[in-house]
Design an enzyme around this catalytic site. Sequence first.
Site, PDB file in Angstrom:
ATOM      1  N   HIS A  18       0.874  -1.176   0.000  1.00 29.07           N
ATOM      2  CA  HIS A  18       0.000   0.000   0.000  1.00 29.07           C
ATOM      3  C   HIS A  18       0.911   1.226   0.000  1.00 29.07           C
ATOM      4  CE1 HIS A  18      -3.796   2.115   1.788  1.00 29.07           C
ATOM      5  NE2 HIS A  18      -3.120   2.923   0.994  1.00 29.07           N
TER       6      HIS A  18
ATOM      7  N   GLU B  33      -2.567  -1.765  -3.161  1.00 21.90           N
ATOM      8  CA  GLU B  33      -3.714  -1.123  -2.533  1.00 21.90           C
ATOM      9  C   GLU B  33      -3.527   0.382  -2.522  1.00 21.90           C
ATOM     10  OE1 GLU B  33      -3.857  -2.523   1.459  1.00 21.90           O
ATOM     11  OE2 GLU B  33      -4.572  -4.518   0.920  1.00 21.90           O
TER      12      GLU B  33
ATOM     13  N   THR C 170      -4.047   3.363   9.029  1.00 19.86           N
ATOM     14  CA  THR C 170      -4.326   2.142   8.286  1.00 19.86           C
ATOM     15  C   THR C 170      -5.776   2.191   7.830  1.00 19.86           C
ATOM     16  OG1 THR C 170      -4.207  -0.288   8.355  1.00 19.86           O
ATOM     17  CG2 THR C 170      -5.026   0.828  10.338  1.00 19.86           C
TER      18      THR C 170
ATOM     19  N   HIS D  97      -7.399  -7.605   7.032  1.00 20.12           N
ATOM     20  CA  HIS D  97      -7.217  -6.680   8.149  1.00 20.12           C
ATOM     21  C   HIS D  97      -7.314  -7.453   9.464  1.00 20.12           C
ATOM     22  CE1 HIS D  97      -6.411  -2.375   8.528  1.00 20.12           C
ATOM     23  NE2 HIS D  97      -6.800  -2.543   9.780  1.00 20.12           N
TER      24      HIS D  97
END
Length: 250
Positions: A44, A76, A106, A200
Amino acid sequence: MPAKLSVNLNAIAMLRNRRDLPWPSVEGLGRIALQAGASGLTVHPRPDQRHIRFSDLPVIRALIDDEFPQAEFNIEGYPTEDFLALCASAQPEQVTLVPDDPSQATSDHGWDFRKHQAFLTEMVGRLKKLGCRVSLFADGDGNADAIEIAKATGADRIELYTGPYGGCYEAPERAAPILEALGKTADAAAAQGLAVNAGHDLTVGNLPPLVKRIPALAEVSIGHGLTADALEYGMAETVRRFRRACGQRV
């Protein structure tokens, strides 16, 4: 088919970035993960580059292309023009779009599909023209109407946000209704022809109930918990542990 495991490298990169040194090596630990049977690598790249740096992307792309051509690269991020340019350069097999503000620590919620339908439809179309499979971060709240809108954007998959489920580690009795809502969301996605990913705060302990409730789960993307376990068990053994938790034969 058991869910595939994509290893998120963000936490490794964040540890590296604490010092002006090249270790721990994002590429090196990504290589160990793939050697141990991970199906792909996830990053990410946030605008401030606080963990994954933009310069990491071509290195990871080359690692997969040169040594593990069967693996996938998943990027991501929030679809800004800069992010789309990174995707055009790195050519990931999958792009997962998240509704994060750049300042967030996050990801902590899925898209409001009704509010952002037109925007997501445009972004999904642009990414699919690059040849990327597109997944949209979604709340696992059982809202079938939202998933119908997600399908209408042209996306290929949703990724269930499993943070609330993972957050039950000290109160497992709270996990069951959250797991059922995740399952209903996955059922709604399957009814729309969308494949389902999840990610997650997933762990070796909470993965088996998830994959039992969602047997068609395509992929899990795991970083923080996996990296924490790797400090204890090593990356290769940790990947094998998570693969077993996904239902894979190792």
